[in-house]
Design an enzyme around this catalytic site. Structure first.
Site, PDB file in Angstrom:
ATOM      1  N   ASP A 285       0.560  -1.330  -0.055  1.00 48.89           N
ATOM      2  CA  ASP A 285       0.712  -0.069  -0.293  1.00 48.89           C
ATOM      3  C   ASP A 285       0.948   1.055   0.346  1.00 48.89           C
ATOM      4  OD1 ASP A 285      -2.236   1.525   0.410  1.00 48.89           O
ATOM      5  OD2 ASP A 285      -3.392   0.538   1.395  1.00 48.89           O
TER       6      ASP A 285
HETATM    7  C1  BGC Z   1      -5.093   2.809   0.019  1.00 48.59           C
HETATM    8  C2  BGC Z   1      -5.117   2.672  -1.069  1.00 48.59           C
HETATM    9  C3  BGC Z   1      -5.668   2.437  -2.114  1.00 48.59           C
HETATM   10  C4  BGC Z   1      -4.126   3.770  -1.746  1.00 48.59           C
HETATM   11  C5  BGC Z   1      -3.647   3.700  -3.597  1.00 48.59           C
HETATM   12  C6  BGC Z   1      -3.889   4.025   0.013  1.00 48.59           C
HETATM   13  O1  BGC Z   1      -3.697   5.043   0.940  1.00 48.59           O
HETATM   14  O2  BGC Z   1      -5.026   2.340   1.192  1.00 48.59           O
HETATM   15  O3  BGC Z   1      -6.569   1.891  -0.604  1.00 48.59           O
HETATM   16  O4  BGC Z   1      -5.097   2.131  -3.266  1.00 48.59           O
HETATM   17  O5  BGC Z   1      -3.933   4.876  -1.101  1.00 48.59           O
HETATM   18  O6  BGC Z   1      -4.171   5.001  -3.376  1.00 48.59           O
END
Ligand code: BGC
Length: 748
Positions: A285
């Protein structure tokens, strides 16, 4: 006849064999091509494939350094490249100018729609319908792929048992079985059965794992999940996504039992690769690799890279620890180049499967049918299927002639009705309830009363009261703005924010019936106002077509079809709260419950009631998991099991008779729960195992049949083995998780 049959089977067998042989051959061809590429790659280029970069939505001109990095083969994938021209430009550089011409993959959070926005995932979960999940994913993919995006960060499959957690809005709810059904729908919708189709997208099951178990519903917080629970609950929807061929997995921000997911070798290699046979790639993530430093698990970025690479995390999102340190780690012998080759291979495999090597560019003729009539209609149907009727004192559906006071901060909030995670949805395309009322020439007066959900001013109250006085009925569209749920948007109190409750109470004094429509990213506690309103509809954040969907439901053109995918609390103090809890040694019941006000003043210390409950909030939720009303009524009768005793290899047939006892046609979700009465590991009081949507005309009766098999009785025990234990089971068939008919059987 017999000969025909044999011939037919023979041909089928040959076809199946040659199909398997071809797909095995294709897979081998891909592996061979990957080997050729990897052999030619420098270490820098390999590390480049492991890097997922972003551009800012405010980027006006693509930075030269970024282009140069692509030219040098230092980037494998991009997220959030908001301009389609940039997608084209970057891909052209990768193909024509980078050393080996390896295509980039472009990704984005297309969670519940790209331009045409569907209900938020917790709303889709309320549809209790795989097809609705599939449709929302399919249309998201069709629209999004027209911008060159071939990888989405969805579905989110975090089991969520605490409505304070902002990301419950993105979740499939609290139940592993329902979440698994939805997971399959999403993956099938995004990926289709042909990944090379230019409208297909690689799906990403996230967040692996336990993110929804964050302590106290505080985002990013610690998760403590003992392994049987992890396997019996939290892993289940991921297993389902894998069985549907999900191509990518995202690690979660949190630690599980002391080890952050992004550096967890046991999780990413032993469980995901070795046990679950995952052959796609794992992405971290956002910065979750380097956040292992904050977790106190890595002392610096270099160690974070070491931990993540060796754990088996293929691609690093946004942080750059791989880029900065992997070379050094290899030199020091801490990371083997073979491991890097393995990670690169996983990523290239997905790129091959998507057909990016053959067709790297966005098709210019694929328009995505953005906001097409078909897409809008499907989004509206999904919103109707997601809306849950929680209360109805014979006020709904409304007569077409009714004079309505349309009030509330969400009645005309085009951005808010779209909900969280809608980077690309445009509020200009939102059809609000106000707009629909105008378009449909409803006889109404609009006075929003409060400008936005947190508004604490009373300046608009007078006008709202006046509007109510000259109307027959009040439709109050309440809720939370989109920004109050989603990532990093947890709330400690989950009631209607601002002065919404106060306004509702004042309006109730006019004596006009109130229909409360809630648009929110989570269950909202409404205990304070439930007696002031005559009907409650939970619409979640319904998306682009909120207005038409709510209009159809209010006026009975359609029935609200949703059922709760999460337990609805009376107060946030009850959280976490979920139906599939354990019985405890002192289960609660009405008889033993002692209400706080019934305790005599000066009472001597004693264990009041002696059961598990709160003195003030009691022991029941406001509305149970699976609950939802419609515009007709149903009766379940004559539950029958095909056997009273079965062996492990036998199936059990369950029959129940369902009658539409109301005046109109309607749909019920018949729900089957199992209870394993005694286990070597205590078992939940009930577990959802099957459900069926059944549509019946008024007065019609149908026998609904379910089949239960050994898999439904299985659980992972304390020795971490999947087991089926002999003994007594109960089968409950009902309209929600607490009511219903019950029959027992014995597993011999
Ligand atoms: C979130 C994810 C997301 C990623 C990309 C993160 O802050 O937890 O769910 O896919 O950002 O935007």
């Amino acid at each position: 006849m017999k000969i025909y049959k044999i011939n037919y089977l023979l041909i089928l067998g040959v076809l199946l064999f040659s199909y398997n042989a071809t797909s095995a051959q294709q897979e081998q061809d891909i592996e061979d091509r990957i080997t050729k590429i990897i052999t030619k790659m420098t270490l820098e280029q390999k590390i480049g494939q492991l890097s997922l970069r972003g551009t800012s939505s405010r980027t006006k001109v693509l930075p030269e350094e970024l282009k140069q990095d692509v030219r040098d083969g230092k980037v494998g994938a991009f997220l959030n490249v908001m301009k389609v021209d940039y997608v084209d430009e970057l891909q052209k550089i990768a193909i024509e100018e980078s050393p080996l011409g390896v295509p980039l993959i472009f990704s984005r959070d297309i969670i519940h729609g790209f331009k045409t926005i569907f209900p938020i995932p917790i709303g889709i979960a309320a549809s209790w319908d795989k097809e609705t999940a599939k449709t929302s994913a399919r249309i998201s993919a069709i629209e999004g792929s027209s911008y060159g995006i071939r990888w989405t960060f969805a579905p989110m499959l975090d089991i969520a048992r605490d409505s304070r957690w902002g990301r419950i809005a993105e979740s499939p709810g609290e139940d592993p079985y329902l979440a698994s059904v939805l997971a399959k729908g999403y993956v099938e919708g995004f990926q289709t059965d042909n990944l090379t189709n230019p409208t297909s997208m690689a799906a990403c099951a996230k967040h692996f794992i336990g993110y929804g178990a964050a302590i106290g519903g505080r985002d990013y917080n610690t998760a403590i999940i003992h392994e049987p629970l992890l396997r019996n609950v939290y892993l289940k929807p991921f297993e389902a996504a894998l069985s549907s061929g999900v191509q990518t997995i995202m690690t979660s921000f949190n630690e599980v039992n002391g080890v952050p997911a992004s550096g967890n070798k046991w999780l990413l290699t032993d469980v995901l690769r070795d046990e679950m046979n995952f052959d796609g790639f794992v992405v971290s993530d956002w910065n979750s690799v380097t956040e292992m430093i904050n977790h106190g698990y890595a002392k610096d970025e270099k160690q974070a890279a070491d931990l993540a690479v060796n754990a088996g995390l293929d691609m690093e999102m946004t942080s750059k620890s791989y880029e900065f340190y992997v070379k050094e780690l290899i030199k020091e012998g801490k990371v083997k180049e073979d491991q890097i080759d393995f990670l690169v291979r996983n990523i290239l495999r997905v790129k091959f499967k998507l057909g990016l090597f053959e067709k790297p560019y966005r098709s210019k003729t694929h328009t995505g049918d953005l906001y097409s009539e078909e897409h809008l209609t499907k989004a509206k149907t999904a919103a109707i299927k997601s809306t849950v009727l929680l209360k109805n004192e014979s006020v709904l559906p409304l007569k077409m002639s009714a004079k309505i006071a349309l009030i509330g901060p969400l009645a005309n909030a085009p951005r808010e009705q779209l909900g969280t995670w809608t980077f690309d949805g445009e509020k200009e395309h939102s059809v609000t309830p106000l707009k629909t009322f105008k378009d449909k020439r409803v006889s109404f007066k609009f006075s929003k009363g409060l400008s936005y959900s947190r508004d604490k001013s009373t300046g608009g109250f007078e006008a709202a009261i006046e509007a109510a006085k000259v109307s027959d009925v009040i439709v109050f569209i309440a809720g939370e703005e989109a920004i109050l749920s989603g990532e990093a948007h947890s709330r400690a109190n989950i009631n209607l924010p601002g002065k919404q409750e106060e306004l509702i109470k004042i309006l109730a004094k006019t004596g006009k019936p109130i229909i409360l429509v809630i648009m929110a990213g989570r269950p909202i506690t409404i205990t304070n106002i439930i007696d002031d309103v005559d009907a409650v509809l939970m619409a979640w954040h319904p998306g682009t077509m909120a207005g038409p969907a709510i209009y159809d439901i209010l006026f009975g053109k359609k029935e609200p079809l949703g059922r709760l995918p999460v337990t609805w609390p009376k107060t946030a103090g009850q959280l976490p709260l979920f139906y599939n809890h354990k019985n405890t040694g002192r289960p609660s019941d009405a008889e033993s419950f002692v209400q706080i006000d019934d305790i005599p003043v000066g009472a001597w210390q004693s264990s009041l009631g002696n059961t598990t409950h709160y003195l003030d909030a009691g022991f029941t939720p406001h509305f149970p998991f699976g609950y939802g009303l419609g515009y007709t009524t149903f009766k379940l009768e004559h539950l029958r099991l095909s056997k009273t005793e079965i062996t492990e290899s036998e199936e059990l047939e369950v029959f129940v008779s369902l009658t539409n006892t109301g005046e109109s046609a309607g749909e019920e979700v018949v729900q089957l729960y199992l209870q394993d009465k005694v286990g070597s590991l205590t078992r939940p009081v009930r577990q959802l195992r099957r459900f069926k949507r059944v549509r019946l005309n008024s007065g019609e009766t149908r026998i609904v049949k379910f089949i239960i098999n050994r898999k439904d009785l299985e659980f992972v025990n304390n020795s971490l083995k999947p087991v089926i234990e002999k003994g007594e089971f109960n089968v409950y068939v009902g309209q929600n998780s607490v009511s219903g008919l019950v029959k027992g059987f014995v597993l011999k």
